[in-house]
Design a protein around this motif. Structure first.
Motif, PDB file in Angstrom:
ATOM      1  N   GLY A  58     -35.746  30.719  23.446  1.00 45.66           N
ATOM      2  CA  GLY A  58     -35.031  30.705  22.170  1.00 45.66           C
ATOM      3  C   GLY A  58     -34.982  29.322  21.551  1.00 45.66           C
ATOM      4  O   GLY A  58     -35.193  29.151  20.343  1.00 45.66           O
ATOM      5  N   LEU A  59     -34.725  28.303  22.374  1.00 41.24           N
ATOM      6  CA  LEU A  59     -34.670  26.936  21.874  1.00 41.24           C
ATOM      7  C   LEU A  59     -36.004  26.502  21.284  1.00 41.24           C
ATOM      8  O   LEU A  59     -36.058  25.744  20.309  1.00 41.24           O
ATOM      9  N   ASP A  60     -37.093  27.007  21.849  1.00 38.82           N
ATOM     10  CA  ASP A  60     -38.421  26.613  21.384  1.00 38.82           C
ATOM     11  C   ASP A  60     -38.749  27.215  20.019  1.00 38.82           C
ATOM     12  O   ASP A  60     -39.780  26.876  19.418  1.00 38.82           O
ATOM     13  N   PHE A  61     -37.881  28.095  19.521  1.00 38.41           N
ATOM     14  CA  PHE A  61     -38.077  28.716  18.205  1.00 38.41           C
ATOM     15  C   PHE A  61     -37.658  27.792  17.060  1.00 38.41           C
ATOM     16  O   PHE A  61     -37.776  28.146  15.901  1.00 38.41           O
ATOM     17  N   TRP A  62     -37.188  26.590  17.354  1.00 35.20           N
ATOM     18  CA  TRP A  62     -36.602  25.714  16.344  1.00 35.20           C
ATOM     19  C   TRP A  62     -37.594  25.335  15.246  1.00 35.20           C
ATOM     20  O   TRP A  62     -37.218  25.230  14.071  1.00 35.20           O
ATOM     21  N   ARG A  63     -38.871  25.148  15.605  1.00 33.35           N
ATOM     22  CA  ARG A  63     -39.856  24.776  14.581  1.00 33.35           C
ATOM     23  C   ARG A  63     -40.055  25.907  13.575  1.00 33.35           C
ATOM     24  O   ARG A  63     -40.251  25.658  12.384  1.00 33.35           O
ATOM     25  N   VAL A  64     -40.031  27.144  14.064  1.00 39.29           N
ATOM     26  CA  VAL A  64     -40.168  28.294  13.164  1.00 39.29           C
ATOM     27  C   VAL A  64     -39.021  28.310  12.159  1.00 39.29           C
ATOM     28  O   VAL A  64     -39.227  28.484  10.952  1.00 39.29           O
ATOM     29  N   LEU A  65     -37.800  28.119  12.645  1.00 35.93           N
ATOM     30  CA  LEU A  65     -36.637  28.120  11.763  1.00 35.93           C
ATOM     31  C   LEU A  65     -36.689  26.976  10.750  1.00 35.93           C
ATOM     32  O   LEU A  65     -36.322  27.149   9.583  1.00 35.93           O
ATOM     33  N   LEU A  66     -37.156  25.809  11.183  1.00 34.56           N
ATOM     34  CA  LEU A  66     -37.243  24.678  10.252  1.00 34.56           C
ATOM     35  C   LEU A  66     -38.238  24.946   9.131  1.00 34.56           C
ATOM     36  O   LEU A  66     -37.988  24.596   7.973  1.00 34.56           O
ATOM     37  N   THR A  67     -39.372  25.545   9.449  1.00 33.41           N
ATOM     38  CA  THR A  67     -40.357  25.816   8.401  1.00 33.41           C
ATOM     39  C   THR A  67     -39.893  26.948   7.478  1.00 33.41           C
ATOM     40  O   THR A  67     -40.217  26.940   6.291  1.00 33.41           O
ATOM     41  N   ARG A  96     -37.808  16.246   4.988  1.00 28.34           N
ATOM     42  CA  ARG A  96     -38.473  17.545   5.034  1.00 28.34           C
ATOM     43  C   ARG A  96     -39.493  17.495   6.171  1.00 28.34           C
ATOM     44  O   ARG A  96     -40.117  16.459   6.395  1.00 28.34           O
ATOM     45  N   PRO A  97     -39.693  18.596   6.905  1.00 30.73           N
ATOM     46  CA  PRO A  97     -40.716  18.605   7.959  1.00 30.73           C
ATOM     47  C   PRO A  97     -42.106  18.740   7.351  1.00 30.73           C
ATOM     48  O   PRO A  97     -42.308  19.507   6.409  1.00 30.73           O
ATOM     49  N   VAL A  98     -43.061  17.989   7.882  1.00 29.84           N
ATOM     50  CA  VAL A  98     -44.438  18.009   7.393  1.00 29.84           C
ATOM     51  C   VAL A  98     -45.331  18.571   8.497  1.00 29.84           C
ATOM     52  O   VAL A  98     -45.410  17.989   9.593  1.00 29.84           O
ATOM     53  N   SER A  99     -46.011  19.689   8.234  1.00 35.18           N
ATOM     54  CA  SER A  99     -46.923  20.272   9.221  1.00 35.18           C
ATOM     55  C   SER A  99     -48.150  19.386   9.354  1.00 35.18           C
ATOM     56  O   SER A  99     -48.814  19.070   8.363  1.00 35.18           O
ATOM     57  N   SER A 100     -48.466  18.991  10.593  1.00 36.55           N
ATOM     58  CA  SER A 100     -49.541  18.028  10.837  1.00 36.55           C
ATOM     59  C   SER A 100     -50.368  18.446  12.044  1.00 36.55           C
ATOM     60  O   SER A 100     -49.879  19.113  12.960  1.00 36.55           O
ATOM     61  N   SER A 256     -62.331  18.347  13.271  1.00 34.60           N
ATOM     62  CA  SER A 256     -63.175  19.251  14.066  1.00 34.60           C
ATOM     63  C   SER A 256     -62.608  19.547  15.448  1.00 34.60           C
ATOM     64  O   SER A 256     -63.357  19.886  16.366  1.00 34.60           O
ATOM     65  N   HIS A 257     -61.310  19.424  15.620  1.00 32.59           N
ATOM     66  CA  HIS A 257     -60.681  19.681  16.910  1.00 32.59           C
ATOM     67  C   HIS A 257     -59.752  20.892  16.836  1.00 32.59           C
ATOM     68  O   HIS A 257     -59.160  21.174  15.790  1.00 32.59           O
ATOM     69  N   ALA A 258     -59.639  21.572  17.977  1.00 34.54           N
ATOM     70  CA  ALA A 258     -58.595  22.582  18.114  1.00 34.54           C
ATOM     71  C   ALA A 258     -57.240  21.883  18.053  1.00 34.54           C
ATOM     72  O   ALA A 258     -57.085  20.747  18.496  1.00 34.54           O
ATOM     73  N   PHE A 259     -56.265  22.574  17.497  1.00 37.38           N
ATOM     74  CA  PHE A 259     -54.965  21.931  17.308  1.00 37.38           C
ATOM     75  C   PHE A 259     -53.853  22.957  17.367  1.00 37.38           C
ATOM     76  O   PHE A 259     -54.072  24.168  17.296  1.00 37.38           O
ATOM     77  N   TYR A 260     -52.649  22.464  17.491  1.00 35.28           N
ATOM     78  CA  TYR A 260     -51.454  23.213  17.125  1.00 35.28           C
ATOM     79  C   TYR A 260     -50.708  22.367  16.098  1.00 35.28           C
ATOM     80  O   TYR A 260     -50.983  21.175  15.945  1.00 35.28           O
ATOM     81  N   ALA A 261     -49.793  22.971  15.387  1.00 41.67           N
ATOM     82  CA  ALA A 261     -49.137  22.289  14.272  1.00 41.67           C
ATOM     83  C   ALA A 261     -47.894  21.560  14.745  1.00 41.67           C
ATOM     84  O   ALA A 261     -46.929  22.185  15.181  1.00 41.67           O
ATOM     85  N   ASP A 262     -47.938  20.235  14.677  1.00 41.32           N
ATOM     86  CA  ASP A 262     -46.735  19.431  14.877  1.00 41.32           C
ATOM     87  C   ASP A 262     -45.915  19.410  13.592  1.00 41.32           C
ATOM     88  O   ASP A 262     -46.446  19.644  12.499  1.00 41.32           O
ATOM     89  N   LEU A 263     -44.643  19.098  13.719  1.00 47.42           N
ATOM     90  CA  LEU A 263     -43.806  18.798  12.564  1.00 47.42           C
ATOM     91  C   LEU A 263     -43.475  17.315  12.594  1.00 47.42           C
ATOM     92  O   LEU A 263     -42.970  16.808  13.594  1.00 47.42           O
ATOM     93  N   ARG A 264     -43.768  16.633  11.485  1.00 47.84           N
ATOM     94  CA  ARG A 264     -43.503  15.198  11.392  1.00 47.84           C
ATOM     95  C   ARG A 264     -42.467  14.929  10.306  1.00 47.84           C
ATOM     96  O   ARG A 264     -42.294  15.718   9.370  1.00 47.84           O
TER      97      ARG A 264
END
Length: 280
Positions: A58-67, A96-100, A256-264
């Motif tokens: 549940g805690l790991d859901f925080w990025r979803v809620l922020l976006t 504001r969170p920036v998807s990076s 050209s790399h695989a990634f996941y989306a950080d929030l900055r």
């Protein structure tokens, strides 16, 4: 979930903050416990009382809620300016969170992202069909009224609507393409597409006159939800993909790399951590 991240743990406090019927709240909380987002902990023996605490899942859901919050700030503004603010504790600014990109740290745009099949493609389970009783937003009269009217809740708050949006994000634009990909009953798909058109997240465009056929394209407003979608995929890949791995791999074309989306942080540029941000 939002109220849990703001420190609410007890049923009476959830009810007071949200103002939704107790039977509905009980059902939602039980579902979150069963799905692993909350765990029940006893805080009183006589009479016996429990509180709801976020699990690691549940805690790991925080990025979803922020976006979700960030999309609302831009596209569903509060006329009374009662929207929450986000503070980055490390730099002390409202941000504001920036998807990076997690590899090159550059901001992400949907046009910069490609996809390839992941090791778990084809193994993701489909939920069994179920009925869904709809709430008439015009009848809501409670402290939680704004949350229930929220456009982000309307667009992601049931099991089918985000799946339809996901199909369109992946390039399926026509009714029969979406129906085949999701195995969704046609009448439900028609309802969801009409709702998304009404929310101005997609637009209908005629591509054939005889017989008449339409396709559905994302609007600018709809495209802006890709930040939420990327975070939901990141969370799902960690908690729901299982041993086989994610069904899709995201590629950032710029590096050209695989990634996941950080929030900055929009002010200092540092990667945001859950313990170092505060909604107020």
């Amino acid at each position: 979930m939002r109220e849990a991240f703001r420190g609410v743990r007890r049923f009476s406090d959830f009810h007071g903050r949200l103002g939704i019927p107790k039977a509905v709240l009980t059902k939602r909380l039980n579902h979150l416990v069963e799905s692993g987002m909350f765990v029940l902990e006893e805080y009183q023996r006589v009479p016996q009382r429990y509180e709801y605490r976020l699990t690691e899942m549940g805690l790991d859901f925080w990025r979803v809620l922020l976006t979700m919050w960030d999309w609302e700030v831009s596209w569903d503004p509060d006329p009374n300016d009662m929207r929450l603010r986000l503070e980055h504790l490390d730099c002390g600014h409202a941000i504001r969170p920036v998807s990076s990109c997690s590899h090159c740290a550059q901001p992400l745009q949907l046009a910069d992202i490609s996809r390839r099949p992941g090791p778990g493609q084809g193994t993701e389970p489909m939920l069994p069909p179920r009925s869904r009783r709809r709430m008439n937003a015009s009848s809501v009269k409670s402290p939680g009224e704004h949350a229930l009217r929220s456009q982000i809740i309307q667009s992601v708050g049931d099991r089918w609507t985000p799946m339809v949006m996901g199909c369109i994000f992946r390039g399926s634009r026509r009714f029969n393409e979406i129906e085949a990909e999701l195995y969704i009953p046609p009448y439900i798909l028609g309802q969801r597409l009409e709702e998304l058109v009404g929310l101005e997240l997609i637009e209908r465009r005629r591509y054939q006159d005889s017989p008449p056929r339409d396709e559905y394209l994302l609007t600018i407003k709809g495209l802006a939800q890709h930040h939420y979608t990327l975070q939901l995929m990141r969370w799902g890949d960690r908690w729901l993909a299982g041993d086989k791995g994610p069904p899709q791999i995201m590629i950032h074309k710029a590096c050209s790399h695989a990634f996941y989306a950080d929030l900055r942080c929009s002010h200092c540029g540092e990667v945001l951590e859950r313990e170092r941000v505060k909604l107020f």
